[in-house]
Design a protein around this motif. Structure first.
Motif, PDB file in Angstrom:
ATOM      1  N   ASP A  24      25.071  30.275  38.980  1.00 39.89           N
ATOM      2  CA  ASP A  24      24.534  31.298  39.884  1.00 39.89           C
ATOM      3  C   ASP A  24      25.570  32.419  39.949  1.00 39.89           C
ATOM      4  O   ASP A  24      26.640  32.321  39.369  1.00 39.89           O
ATOM      5  N   TYR A  46      27.801  35.721  39.350  1.00 44.58           N
ATOM      6  CA  TYR A  46      28.240  36.439  38.142  1.00 44.58           C
ATOM      7  C   TYR A  46      29.519  35.889  37.525  1.00 44.58           C
ATOM      8  O   TYR A  46      29.984  36.396  36.505  1.00 44.58           O
ATOM      9  N   GLY A  47      30.109  34.889  38.152  1.00 40.18           N
ATOM     10  CA  GLY A  47      31.421  34.421  37.696  1.00 40.18           C
ATOM     11  C   GLY A  47      31.390  33.804  36.306  1.00 40.18           C
ATOM     12  O   GLY A  47      32.284  34.053  35.491  1.00 40.18           O
ATOM     13  N   TYR A  50      30.215  36.422  49.723  1.00 39.51           N
ATOM     14  CA  TYR A  50      28.966  35.708  50.002  1.00 39.51           C
ATOM     15  C   TYR A  50      28.623  35.979  51.470  1.00 39.51           C
ATOM     16  O   TYR A  50      29.428  36.553  52.208  1.00 39.51           O
ATOM     17  N   VAL A 106      28.889  47.892  40.153  1.00 43.17           N
ATOM     18  CA  VAL A 106      29.364  48.692  39.015  1.00 43.17           C
ATOM     19  C   VAL A 106      29.679  47.817  37.811  1.00 43.17           C
ATOM     20  O   VAL A 106      29.787  46.592  37.934  1.00 43.17           O
ATOM     21  N   GLN A 158      31.829  45.976  34.883  1.00 46.27           N
ATOM     22  CA  GLN A 158      33.039  45.168  35.133  1.00 46.27           C
ATOM     23  C   GLN A 158      34.322  46.010  35.098  1.00 46.27           C
ATOM     24  O   GLN A 158      35.191  45.848  35.950  1.00 46.27           O
ATOM     25  N   ARG A 216      35.803  37.274  45.949  1.00 44.96           N
ATOM     26  CA  ARG A 216      35.207  35.941  46.066  1.00 44.96           C
ATOM     27  C   ARG A 216      35.295  35.222  44.725  1.00 44.96           C
ATOM     28  O   ARG A 216      35.706  35.814  43.711  1.00 44.96           O
ATOM     29  N   GLU A 274      35.831  33.464  41.346  1.00 50.20           N
ATOM     30  CA  GLU A 274      36.958  33.256  40.437  1.00 50.20           C
ATOM     31  C   GLU A 274      37.447  34.566  39.814  1.00 50.20           C
ATOM     32  O   GLU A 274      38.620  34.907  39.875  1.00 50.20           O
ATOM     33  N   ASP A 275      36.526  35.309  39.217  1.00 57.23           N
ATOM     34  CA  ASP A 275      36.985  36.452  38.424  1.00 57.23           C
ATOM     35  C   ASP A 275      37.436  37.613  39.311  1.00 57.23           C
ATOM     36  O   ASP A 275      38.498  38.198  39.078  1.00 57.23           O
ATOM     37  N   SER A 276      36.648  37.963  40.331  1.00 59.99           N
ATOM     38  CA  SER A 276      37.069  39.073  41.197  1.00 59.99           C
ATOM     39  C   SER A 276      38.336  38.692  41.954  1.00 59.99           C
ATOM     40  O   SER A 276      39.188  39.550  42.239  1.00 59.99           O
TER      41      SER A 276
HETATM   42  C1  LIG Z   1      31.196  43.533  42.957  1.00 62.98           C
HETATM   43  C2  LIG Z   1      31.206  43.561  41.452  1.00 62.98           C
HETATM   44  C3  LIG Z   1      31.609  42.480  40.715  1.00 62.98           C
HETATM   45  N1  LIG Z   1      31.630  42.549  39.366  1.00 62.98           N
HETATM   46  C4  LIG Z   1      32.023  41.379  38.572  1.00 62.98           C
HETATM   47  C5  LIG Z   1      33.424  40.902  38.728  1.00 62.98           C
HETATM   48  C6  LIG Z   1      33.299  39.470  38.233  1.00 62.98           C
HETATM   49  O1  LIG Z   1      33.392  39.445  36.824  1.00 62.98           O
HETATM   50  C7  LIG Z   1      31.894  39.075  38.676  1.00 62.98           C
HETATM   51  C8  LIG Z   1      31.884  38.208  39.912  1.00 62.98           C
HETATM   52  O2  LIG Z   1      32.373  36.945  39.626  1.00 62.98           O
HETATM   53  P1  LIG Z   1      33.264  36.126  40.655  1.00 62.98           P
HETATM   54  O3  LIG Z   1      34.221  37.034  41.263  1.00 62.98           O
HETATM   55  O4  LIG Z   1      33.813  34.957  39.938  1.00 62.98           O
HETATM   56  O5  LIG Z   1      32.279  35.685  41.819  1.00 62.98           O
HETATM   57  P2  LIG Z   1      30.808  35.026  41.794  1.00 62.98           P
HETATM   58  O6  LIG Z   1      30.591  34.497  43.126  1.00 62.98           O
HETATM   59  O7  LIG Z   1      29.828  36.034  41.340  1.00 62.98           O
HETATM   60  O8  LIG Z   1      30.871  33.877  40.760  1.00 62.98           O
HETATM   61  C9  LIG Z   1      31.071  32.524  41.106  1.00 62.98           C
HETATM   62  O9  LIG Z   1      30.130  31.818  40.357  1.00 62.98           O
HETATM   63  C10 LIG Z   1      30.166  30.427  40.597  1.00 62.98           C
HETATM   64  C11 LIG Z   1      29.084  29.783  39.809  1.00 62.98           C
HETATM   65  C12 LIG Z   1      31.515  29.879  40.255  1.00 62.98           C
HETATM   66  O10 LIG Z   1      31.569  28.541  40.498  1.00 62.98           O
HETATM   67  C13 LIG Z   1      32.534  30.591  41.090  1.00 62.98           C
HETATM   68  O11 LIG Z   1      33.827  30.131  40.787  1.00 62.98           O
HETATM   69  C14 LIG Z   1      32.455  32.070  40.830  1.00 62.98           C
HETATM   70  O12 LIG Z   1      32.879  32.333  39.527  1.00 62.98           O
HETATM   71  O13 LIG Z   1      31.199  40.284  38.929  1.00 62.98           O
HETATM   72  C15 LIG Z   1      31.246  43.695  38.694  1.00 62.98           C
HETATM   73  O14 LIG Z   1      31.304  43.755  37.474  1.00 62.98           O
HETATM   74  N2  LIG Z   1      30.838  44.757  39.429  1.00 62.98           N
HETATM   75  C16 LIG Z   1      30.793  44.753  40.778  1.00 62.98           C
HETATM   76  O15 LIG Z   1      30.396  45.761  41.405  1.00 62.98           O
END
Ligand SMILES: Cc1cn([C@H]2C[C@H](O)[C@@H](COP(=O)(O)OP(=O)(O)O[C@H]3O[C@@H](C)[C@H](O)[C@@H](O)[C@H]3O)O2)c(=O)[nH]c1=O
Length: 376
Positions: free
Chosen positions: A13, A15-16, A192, A252, A254, A270, A272-274
């Motif tokens: 779920d 974007y991580g 979240y 926006v 990445q 939130r 992992e990646d952000s």
């Molecule tokens: C706000 C924003 C984020 N992003 C990107 C940054 C990151 O690569 C991505 C968000 O990923 P995360 O920060 O990891 O948060 P997430 O909550 O979207 O993803 C999560 O998914 C779960 C399934 C995993 O178990 C978690 O560990 C985590 O990875 O979106 C953009 O590209 N543009 C934006 O405007």
């Protein structure tokens, strides 16, 4: 001929999953000259991060061949290195092809990022497979005995140059429709749903100095809307409450999200990646960890805090951990936020120190390539 690599990503779920695998794929292609294929079962998630990535056609983007991972798998020649991201289940037929292709194929399970102690002990361990295949666990992490962290070459130099260039920052913000007012602190919010949000926003609204809070559209907008007592919030919506100004931004691409983090004095992030990108931004941050069943995420949160707080004064460490715990427990934030203000200069210096310390280690892509070289 350079080795070929393929990464399998199943989007659980958010974007991580897409975010981490896309970043890794790009880096392996760009910095290590590898032939890289990214299999993703929900390309729409990738399109949010990279709008040019075509959701249906198999196409190249940033040197990476992006392929929809079909439910009905059609046989393809396996790459030299096959990465299953976050323990996703490879197609059985592909595993058979890896065993029978007449070459040695390295199979890696790239795990989620965690600061927990046990990670170092499990990093690089083999996972026995039938058919002579060799599979290993690969753990990203913050400690020496782990696989390191995703960090592109020259990232910190680019970040520092951007942060030192007021005109570049203003132009970038302008492209998002943001115009900071003199004296405003710039914060970003990616979270979240969170019951702690109203308490934090109250504290910001009552603060003596002004704040502009930039909120890319996403799951937190419902809580924000309720606090503002406004109808549904759309991209571009703006509001002011006391010393707090709020603006909703588009989600926006990445690379632009990095720039947004670099522009801000404080980033709520939130997953992992952000979370990691906010660390590379070298600014104080607030982490909302991805919630897991039976509270398993609390161990991960505490493990990270134990590492991150090292070297801070007792009052700085107390303030930061109180804030992070309240944010993740959905509790009142006011007292912790007030306490944190006195520690601000120390927290800023600490964020840069932490970033430099982590950047002194080999990055995850380099560690993966080294692992493959050693295995050959
Ligand atoms: C706000 C924003 C984020 N992003 C990107 C940054 C990151 O690569 C991505 C968000 O990923 P995360 O920060 O990891 O948060 P997430 O909550 O979207 O993803 C999560 O998914 C779960 C399934 C995993 O178990 C978690 O560990 C985590 O990875 O979106 C953009 O590209 N543009 C934006 O405007």
């Amino acid at each position: 001929m350079q080795a070929s690599w393929e990464i399998f990503c199943s989007v659980v779920d958010n974007y991580g999953d897409a975010g981490v695998t896309w970043r890794l794929a790009r880096q392996l292609a760009a910095e290590h000259g590898l032939r890289v294929r990214l299999w993703i079962d929900d390309p729409a998630a990738l399109v949010r991060l990279c709008p040019e990535a075509d959701a249906d056609a198999s196409r190249r983007q940033a040197g990476v061949e992006i392929c929809r991972w079909p439910a009905d798998w059609q046989p393809v020649e396996p790459a030299d290195v096959v990465i299953e991201a976050f323990a996703c289940q490879l197609p059985e037929a592909h595993v058979a092809a890896m065993a029978n292709c007449g070459r040695r194929v390295l199979w890696l399970n790239l795990e989620y990022l965690s600061a927990e102690d046990w990670v170092g002990g499990c990093h690089g361990l083999p996972s026995l497979q039938p058919g002579g295949l060799q599979k290993f666990f690969f753990f990203p992490g913050f400690a020496e005995n782990t696989g390191g962290l995703l960090r592109e070459h020259g990232l910190l130099e680019r970040r520092r140059a951007f942060q030192a260039d007021a005109a570049a920052r203003a132009a970038f913000l302008q492209s998002l429709g943001v115009q900071a007012r003199p004296g405003e602190r710039l914060f970003s919010l990616f979270a979240y749903e969170n019951a702690a949000l109203p308490g934090w926003l109250d504290a910001l609204a009552q603060h003596t100095s002004p704040t502009l809070l930039l909120v890319p559209e996403g799951r937190i907008l419902g809580d924000l809307q309720r606090w503002l007592d406004m109808p549904a919030l759309a991209v571009g919506a703006q509001a002011q409450r006391g010393a707090l100004r709020i603006q909703v931004l588009p989600f926006v691409r990445q690379d632009d999200y990095d720039r947004l983090l670099w522009c801000c004095d404080f980033n709520a992030v939130r997953g992992e990646d952000s979370f990691l990108r906010a660390q590379w931004a070298g600014r104080p941050l607030l982490w909302q960890i991805y919630p897991q069943a039976e509270g398993a995420h609390w161990d991960k949160l505490e493990a990270f805090l134990a590492l991150y707080l090292e070297g801070l004064s007792p009052s700085g460490a107390d303030a930061l951990q109180a804030l992070w715990r309240a944010w993740n427990a959905g509790e009142e934030m006011g007292a912790a936020w007030t306490a944190l203000q006195d520690e601000w200069p120390e927290l800023c210096a600490h964020a840069e120190r932490w970033c430099a310390r982590q950047a002194a280690r080999p990055d995850l892509a380099a560690a993966l390539v080294q692992f493959y070289t050693d295995w050959l």
